[in-house]
Motif scaffolding. Structure first.
Motif, PDB file in Angstrom:
ATOM      1  N   PRO A 211      61.291  -5.169 -77.834  1.00 48.67           N
ATOM      2  CA  PRO A 211      61.102  -3.975 -77.003  1.00 48.67           C
ATOM      3  C   PRO A 211      60.775  -4.300 -75.549  1.00 48.67           C
ATOM      4  CG  PRO A 211      59.112  -4.394 -78.242  1.00 48.67           C
ATOM      5  CD  PRO A 211      60.101  -5.433 -78.685  1.00 48.67           C
ATOM      6  N   ALA A 212      60.640  -5.584 -75.205  1.00 49.13           N
ATOM      7  CA  ALA A 212      60.202  -5.968 -73.857  1.00 49.13           C
ATOM      8  C   ALA A 212      61.089  -5.412 -72.745  1.00 49.13           C
ATOM      9  CB  ALA A 212      60.110  -7.501 -73.763  1.00 49.13           C
ATOM     10  N   PRO A 213      62.431  -5.449 -72.847  1.00 49.15           N
ATOM     11  CA  PRO A 213      63.246  -4.900 -71.751  1.00 49.15           C
ATOM     12  C   PRO A 213      62.993  -3.420 -71.488  1.00 49.15           C
ATOM     13  CG  PRO A 213      64.578  -6.291 -73.181  1.00 49.15           C
ATOM     14  CD  PRO A 213      63.270  -6.103 -73.873  1.00 49.15           C
ATOM     15  N   PHE A 214      62.744  -2.644 -72.536  1.00 45.87           N
ATOM     16  CA  PHE A 214      62.471  -1.219 -72.352  1.00 45.87           C
ATOM     17  C   PHE A 214      61.115  -1.005 -71.689  1.00 45.87           C
ATOM     18  CE2 PHE A 214      65.181  -1.795 -76.084  1.00 45.87           C
ATOM     19  CZ  PHE A 214      66.275  -1.005 -75.751  1.00 45.87           C
ATOM     20  N   LEU A 215      60.152  -1.825 -72.066  1.00 44.93           N
ATOM     21  CA  LEU A 215      58.832  -1.723 -71.444  1.00 44.93           C
ATOM     22  C   LEU A 215      58.884  -2.127 -69.975  1.00 44.93           C
ATOM     23  CD1 LEU A 215      56.701  -3.239 -74.376  1.00 44.93           C
ATOM     24  CD2 LEU A 215      56.929  -0.812 -73.740  1.00 44.93           C
ATOM     25  N   ALA A 216      59.676  -3.185 -69.672  1.00 46.10           N
ATOM     26  CA  ALA A 216      59.796  -3.622 -68.283  1.00 46.10           C
ATOM     27  C   ALA A 216      60.471  -2.577 -67.419  1.00 46.10           C
ATOM     28  CB  ALA A 216      60.579  -4.934 -68.228  1.00 46.10           C
ATOM     29  N   ALA A 217      61.363  -1.792 -68.014  1.00 41.52           N
ATOM     30  CA  ALA A 217      62.062  -0.764 -67.243  1.00 41.52           C
ATOM     31  C   ALA A 217      61.129   0.337 -66.758  1.00 41.52           C
ATOM     32  CB  ALA A 217      63.181  -0.149 -68.081  1.00 41.52           C
ATOM     33  N   VAL A 218      60.025   0.553 -67.466  1.00 40.28           N
ATOM     34  CA  VAL A 218      59.057   1.573 -67.059  1.00 40.28           C
ATOM     35  C   VAL A 218      57.797   0.947 -66.468  1.00 40.28           C
ATOM     36  CG1 VAL A 218      59.917   3.241 -68.717  1.00 40.28           C
ATOM     37  CG2 VAL A 218      58.098   1.681 -69.409  1.00 40.28           C
ATOM     38  N   GLY A 219      57.856  -0.347 -66.198  1.00 43.82           N
ATOM     39  CA  GLY A 219      56.742  -1.028 -65.561  1.00 43.82           C
ATOM     40  C   GLY A 219      55.567  -1.296 -66.459  1.00 43.82           C
TER      41      GLY A 219
END
Length: 220
Positions: A211-219
């Motif tokens: 899930p890291a890329p999705f979390l990074a997209a929202v900071g």
């Protein structure tokens, strides 16, 4: 007495005026200006002044360049004319030359070409946008943003058998992507249940899905 003094002063002025240089000598003045400004063009003894670092006429002639006495440079007949083709070998279009097109085309040929273009013209009517299916399965983006843990952190209990490793690899190979595996995992009761054994470490993420890329997209 006064007359004698005035006469003496006039004679002294005449003597000084005779010693002044002639300012009307144009050649000397031009030579002097050339020396002061460092520019070529002054003449001494009828020969043009040499410019430091200038290329000699003999070297220019050897290169095929004709240098006239007035200083103009002309192309030599020995020099090849510029090519009208680009480096790839394709000829440069002459469509912008009225004379070239006029010699090649006629009114009849123009009319035929316009008719050919009109026949090839197509009008594509707009169509309705395709409807997205109502049930696209679990939302893995929403799950990633709401997951209580990170990848590799065990959060759910799993019953591990000796053959679970082979089952995990075999079942994960059936999916086209980790996203597809995670979506199917959630659709089958995950993350609490794992009937296909594709989340053996119990972190809630199937087949290495992260899930890291999705979390990074929202900071986050």
């Amino acid at each position: 007495m006064k007359f004698a003094a005035l006469a003496g002063a006039a004679m002294a002025l005449s003597a000084c005026a005779a010693q002044l240089p002639d300012s009307g000598d144009a050649a000397a003045r031009a030579a002097r200006e050339a020396q002061l400004t460092g520019q070529a063009g002054g003449q001494f003894g009828g020969q043009p002044a040499a410019t430091p670092g200038a290329i000699s006429s003999s070297d220019l002639a050897a290169a095929g360049i004709d240098v006239e006495r007035r200083g103009g440079v002309q192309a030599s007949p020995a020099n090849a004319a510029p090519s009208s083709a680009d480096p790839s070998g394709a000829a440069i279009s002459d469509e912008q030359s009225f004379e070239a097109v006029a010699n090649r085309e006629t009114i009849e040929s123009d009319a035929a070409r316009r008719a050919e273009q009109a026949a090839a013209y197509q009008v594509i009517q707009p169509t309705a946008l395709p409807q997205r299916a109502g049930d696209t399965g679990p939302n893995i983006v929403e799950y990633a943003l709401n997951a209580p843990n990170r990848r590799g952190q065990e959060w759910y209990s799993r019953f591990i058998l000796g053959t679970m490793g082979n089952r995990f690899e075999r079942n994960c190979a059936a999916y086209r992507s980790p996203d597809e595996a995670q979506r199917d995992f959630l659709a089958r009761g995950g993350p609490e249940r794992d009937p296909k054994g594709i989340d053996p470490d119990g972190d809630g993420f199937a087949c290495g899905w992260d899930p890291a890329p999705f979390l990074a997209a929202v900071g986050r």
